[in-house]
Design a protein around this motif. Structure first.
Motif, mmCIF file in Angstrom:
data_model
loop_
_atom_site.group_PDB
_atom_site.id
_atom_site.type_symbol
_atom_site.label_atom_id
_atom_site.label_comp_id
_atom_site.label_asym_id
_atom_site.label_seq_id
_atom_site.Cartn_x
_atom_site.Cartn_y
_atom_site.Cartn_z
ATOM 1 N N GLN A 281 0.835 -1.201 0.000
ATOM 2 C CA GLN A 281 0.000 0.000 0.000
ATOM 3 C C GLN A 281 0.865 1.244 0.000
ATOM 4 O O GLN A 281 1.895 1.303 0.669
ATOM 5 N N SER B 297 -16.852 -0.373 -5.704
ATOM 6 C CA SER B 297 -16.406 -1.767 -5.635
ATOM 7 C C SER B 297 -17.334 -2.732 -6.377
ATOM 8 O O SER B 297 -16.910 -3.824 -6.753
ATOM 9 N N ASN C 278 -10.382 -8.366 -6.754
ATOM 10 C CA ASN C 278 -9.088 -8.135 -6.107
ATOM 11 C C ASN C 278 -8.195 -9.357 -6.288
ATOM 12 O O ASN C 278 -7.954 -10.125 -5.364
ATOM 13 N N ASN D 70 -2.623 -5.764 -5.016
ATOM 14 C CA ASN D 70 -2.820 -7.121 -4.497
ATOM 15 C C ASN D 70 -1.687 -8.036 -4.962
ATOM 16 O O ASN D 70 -1.365 -8.061 -6.148
ATOM 17 N N ASN E 236 -7.224 -11.874 -3.263
ATOM 18 C CA ASN E 236 -7.880 -11.443 -2.023
ATOM 19 C C ASN E 236 -9.391 -11.364 -2.214
ATOM 20 O O ASN E 236 -9.975 -10.282 -2.210
ATOM 21 N N LEU F 199 -11.866 -9.240 -0.233
ATOM 22 C CA LEU F 199 -11.945 -7.792 -0.469
ATOM 23 C C LEU F 199 -12.920 -7.441 -1.584
ATOM 24 O O LEU F 199 -13.155 -6.265 -1.859
ATOM 25 N N ASN F 200 -13.479 -8.441 -2.249
ATOM 26 C CA ASN F 200 -14.410 -8.213 -3.359
ATOM 27 C C ASN F 200 -15.782 -7.807 -2.850
ATOM 28 O O ASN F 200 -16.219 -8.251 -1.785
ATOM 29 N N TYR F 201 -16.466 -7.000 -3.649
ATOM 30 C CA TYR F 201 -17.850 -6.650 -3.346
ATOM 31 C C TYR F 201 -18.714 -7.907 -3.376
ATOM 32 O O TYR F 201 -18.564 -8.773 -4.240
ATOM 33 N N ASN G 43 -20.992 -7.190 1.936
ATOM 34 C CA ASN G 43 -19.572 -6.858 1.989
ATOM 35 C C ASN G 43 -19.312 -5.723 1.000
ATOM 36 O O ASN G 43 -19.352 -5.938 -0.207
ATOM 37 N N GLY H 99 -16.621 -4.250 0.139
ATOM 38 C CA GLY H 99 -15.467 -4.519 -0.706
ATOM 39 C C GLY H 99 -14.587 -3.300 -0.931
ATOM 40 O O GLY H 99 -14.804 -2.228 -0.362
ATOM 41 N N TYR H 100 -13.584 -3.494 -1.765
ATOM 42 C CA TYR H 100 -12.601 -2.461 -2.108
ATOM 43 C C TYR H 100 -12.577 -2.306 -3.625
ATOM 44 O O TYR H 100 -12.545 -3.301 -4.351
#
Length: 192
Positions: free
Chosen positions: A82, A103, A109, A132, A136, A139-141, A145, A147-148
């Motif tokens: 990051q 997302s 991700n 990534n 991951n 981290l998905n919608y 959730n 997500g990112y």
């Protein structure tokens, strides 16, 4: 070979050339950005069709020179790297207002994808992004959730990213997983 056979082959060839031409134009229309780091160069293809707000936000920071001199400040093997918000001395740079979370755009991700970092509040992403280094999926919608938001993918320099994620880490300015040796984004710009 008969006339109809020749015309049929020509038609198939013309369709194939058209499809290949459309595919390469699609990739060429996406903006590519370069991150020149102290570990090497990384190229990212951006996806404005799937994440227009996120890409516009990222490009605003990039075109202002905001990322120049920032560091990869959070490095976690088997997860991600990051950057985009801190200077080497551990100071967090001021940011623009947060953007809307994108997302739910169909992008996942996966290894080599680039997504916006945020707090636990969905619409809180500003300048920080992550790359990534694993699939991951958490981290998905998904329903329930947020997500990112993925907005790009590494097209060149994944070996550089893997070098970054292998860095020894400690803590700095109250942040864990900070590389002991500064990994600086020397210059970030749109590829011409």
């Amino acid at each position: 070979m008969g006339t109809f056979m020749k015309l049929g082959l020509l038609a198939v060839a013309a369709i194939a050339i058209f499809i290949i031409g459309c595919t390469s134009k699609s990739d060429a229309m996406n903006t590519h950005v370069i991150l020149e780091t102290t570990k090497g160069t990384i190229e990212i293809e951006l996806y404005p069709q799937q994440a227009p707000v996120t890409v516009a936000n990222f490009l605003t920071y990039l075109n202002e020179g905001y990322y120049d001199g920032t560091v990869f400040h959070r490095v976690m093997q088997g997860f991600m790297v990051q950057g985009g918000g801190f200077t080497p001395d551990g100071s967090q740079k001021p940011t623009r207002d947060p953007i809307r979370l994108e997302s739910n755009n169909g992008l996942k991700n996966g290894i080599g994808t680039v997504a916006m970092a945020r707090t636990m509040i969905p619409d809180s992403a500003t300048s920080q992004f992550f790359i990534n280094v694993a699939n991951n999926t958490f981290l998905n919608y998904a329903p329930g959730n947020d997500g990112y938001a993925v907005f790009g993918k590494i097209t060149s320099g994944m070996s550089i990213v893997n070098s970054i994620v292998s860095a020894k880490t400690g803590s700095r300015a109250g942040n864990e997983n900070w590389p002991i040796e500064d990994i600086i984004i020397k210059k970030a710009y749109v590829k011409k």
